[in-house]
Scaffold this motif. Sequence first.
Motif, short mmCIF file in Angstrom:
data_model
loop_
_atom_site.label_atom_id
_atom_site.label_comp_id
_atom_site.label_asym_id
_atom_site.label_seq_id
_atom_site.Cartn_x
_atom_site.Cartn_y
_atom_site.Cartn_z
N PHE A 119 0.82 -1.22 0.00
CA PHE A 119 0.00 0.00 0.00
C PHE A 119 0.85 1.27 0.00
CE2 PHE A 119 -2.37 -3.48 1.85
CZ PHE A 119 -3.50 -3.48 1.04
N GLN A 120 2.18 1.10 -0.07
CA GLN A 120 3.05 2.27 -0.12
C GLN A 120 3.34 2.63 -1.57
OE1 GLN A 120 6.77 1.69 1.91
NE2 GLN A 120 5.94 2.45 3.82
N SER A 121 3.15 3.89 -1.92
CA SER A 121 3.53 4.33 -3.26
C SER A 121 5.05 4.36 -3.33
CB SER A 121 2.99 5.74 -3.52
OG SER A 121 3.66 6.66 -2.68
N PRO A 122 5.63 4.33 -4.54
CA PRO A 122 7.09 4.43 -4.65
C PRO A 122 7.61 5.71 -3.99
CG PRO A 122 6.11 3.93 -6.79
CD PRO A 122 4.97 4.19 -5.85
N HIS A 123 6.82 6.78 -4.01
CA HIS A 123 7.25 8.05 -3.42
C HIS A 123 7.32 7.95 -1.91
CE1 HIS A 123 4.74 8.57 -7.04
NE2 HIS A 123 5.79 9.22 -7.45
N ARG A 124 6.29 7.33 -1.33
CA ARG A 124 6.27 7.15 0.13
C ARG A 124 7.42 6.24 0.57
NH1 ARG A 124 7.31 6.82 4.23
NH2 ARG A 124 6.20 6.47 6.18
N ALA A 125 7.66 5.19 -0.20
CA ALA A 125 8.75 4.27 0.14
C ALA A 125 10.10 4.99 0.09
CB ALA A 125 8.74 3.08 -0.81
N ILE A 137 10.74 8.05 0.79
CA ILE A 137 10.94 8.88 2.00
C ILE A 137 11.54 7.99 3.10
CG2 ILE A 137 9.80 10.24 3.79
CD1 ILE A 137 7.86 11.17 1.49
N GLY A 138 11.04 6.77 3.20
CA GLY A 138 11.66 5.80 4.12
C GLY A 138 13.11 5.56 3.74
N GLY A 139 13.37 5.53 2.45
CA GLY A 139 14.74 5.31 1.97
C GLY A 139 15.71 6.38 2.43
N TYR A 163 13.09 3.77 -10.28
CA TYR A 163 14.39 4.47 -10.15
C TYR A 163 14.48 5.29 -8.86
CZ TYR A 163 14.63 2.84 -14.90
OH TYR A 163 14.62 2.02 -16.00
N GLN A 164 13.83 4.78 -7.81
CA GLN A 164 13.91 5.46 -6.50
C GLN A 164 15.36 5.57 -6.05
OE1 GLN A 164 11.73 2.14 -5.10
NE2 GLN A 164 10.27 3.42 -4.00
N ASP A 165 16.14 4.49 -6.30
CA ASP A 165 17.51 4.47 -5.79
C ASP A 165 18.42 5.44 -6.55
OD1 ASP A 165 17.42 2.84 -8.05
OD2 ASP A 165 18.38 1.11 -7.12
N VAL A 166 18.08 5.69 -7.82
CA VAL A 166 18.84 6.68 -8.60
C VAL A 166 18.64 8.06 -7.97
CG1 VAL A 166 19.04 7.82 -10.85
CG2 VAL A 166 18.74 5.33 -10.74
N ALA A 167 17.38 8.37 -7.63
CA ALA A 167 17.05 9.67 -7.02
C ALA A 167 17.76 9.82 -5.67
CB ALA A 167 15.54 9.80 -6.84
N LEU A 168 17.74 8.73 -4.90
CA LEU A 168 18.36 8.76 -3.56
C LEU A 168 19.87 8.99 -3.69
CD1 LEU A 168 17.59 8.32 -0.57
CD2 LEU A 168 18.09 5.91 -0.88
N ARG A 169 20.50 8.25 -4.59
CA ARG A 169 21.94 8.41 -4.83
C ARG A 169 22.27 9.85 -5.23
NH1 ARG A 169 23.68 6.25 -10.41
NH2 ARG A 169 22.57 8.19 -10.86
#
Length: 422
Positions: A99-105, A107-109, A132-138
Motif C-alpha cells: 500500500f506504499q507508493s514508490p514516493h512514500r517508500a 521517503i523511508g529510503g 528508479y527510486q535508488d537513482v534519485a536517492l543516490r
Amino acid sequence: MKKITTLLGLSGLLLCQLASASTVLTAKHLLDVETGNILKNQYLVIDNGKIIDITANKSDLPSDAKIIDLGDKYLLPGLMDMHTHVVQNLTKSFYARFFQSPHRALIGGVVNAEKTLMAGFTTIRNVGAADYQDVALRNAINAGEIKGPRMAVSGPSIGITGGHCDNNALNHSFKQKSDGVADGPWSVREKVRLNVKYGVDLIKFCATGGVFSKGTKVGQRQYTFEEMKAIVDEAHTHGRTVAAHAHGTEGIKYAIKAGVDSIEHASFLDKETIALAKKHGTYLSMDIYNTEYTLAEGEKNGVPQENIDKERQVGTVQRESFSNAVKAKTKMVLGSDAGIYPHGDNAKQFSRMVRFGMTPLQAIQAATINSARLLKWQDNLGSLEEGKFADVIAVDSNPLKNIATLENVSFVMKNGEIYKQL
Ligand SMILES: [Zn+2]
C-alpha cells in the motif's frame, strides 16, 4: 567600487587559505586491510575529501592542519555492503508495503540511508528498486542534500514474467507486473538499455526463484542461458557490472557462465559450482545473517508461512555453502540483504561470517577491499591509502580479536566529512 572589489578579492583569498587547511585524523591503531597489520599512531592527512598523505611522523604534518585525535580507537576504511534494499521499509505488517507508493517508500529510503551511514557503511549497492527510486536517492546524497552512503544502484531488477523479480501478490485481473519484467534476449537488452538511460550504475537480474516472492521455487532456474548472456553482454557493453540473484545450483552456473560479476545469495553451491566461480573470478555475496532475523521475527511481522518455510529450507544449506566457498578461497563480498531485516544492523553479519569459516580479517576484507574491486572503485575506495577517498570509521577495540565491535562504530567520516563522533 574599486575598494569593494579589492576587499572581496582579499576575503576570497582568505577563504581559499582557510579551505585549504588540511584535516589530520589520527588514532593509536590503524588496520591495514590488505595485510592485516595494525599500524601504530598513523596520521591521515585529508584534503578535498581525499587522503593525501599517511605518516607516523608528526613533523611531516602541515603546520596549519586541524588535528582530530581519536585516542585509543582503531581506524578502518569505511564499510561496504554489496546487497541492500535501502528503499524497502520494514513494517510490522508484511502487506503494508503493497500500500506504499514508490514516493512514500523513497521517503523511508532517506531515513534508511542515514541509518546505514551512521552504522559505518560508507558505500552500498542497492540491488533492485521500482521507479528508479535508488537513482534519485543516490543523486540527492551526492548533491549533499541528505546524509547517506555512496551508492551504486541498479534501478528495477530484471526478471521473467511471474518470477522472483515480478510482483505475483495480486491476482491476474489486476494486470500487475514489476518495472523490470522482460522475456526473451531482445526484451532483456531493452530493459538494460532503459536502466542505463535512467542512470543506473549496475544491472541486477533474477536468475532463479527466491524466498520472499509468492509462488516461486527457490532452487528453480528462471532465465534461459541465452537471456542471461544477452543481459550480461548488453550491460558490459555499456560499462555496467551485473549482479545475479541466484539460489539454485543450475541458475548459479548459468549466471557465472554468462559472465556476471556477482552471485547474490548463492545458496546451493556444489564443488563444481565453487570451482566455476573461482575460474571466472565471480564474487559471491551471501546474506548469512538475515535467516536468523526472519525465523525469529517473520511471523510477528506478518511474513506469510510460504516465505518463512522457504527461508528455513535455504538458511542451513546457505551457511554450509558459505563455509565451503571460504575453504576454497572463492572471491567474496559482504552482502547483507538489509531491508529484509532492519537497516543499520548490516554489521551483524560480520560475526556470522567468522562463525561460518572466515578469519576476522577475511570478513573485513569482504566488506572493504573486495567490495571496492567488485564495484571497480578500488582506485578510490576499500583501504586507507594515499589518493583514496577519506572514508574512515573507528571502533573501540581490535576488530581482529573482537569482530562484533564493528556493530558499534563510534566514528564515521565520508569524503573527509565527519558524520558521527562519539
Ligand atoms: Zn535482496
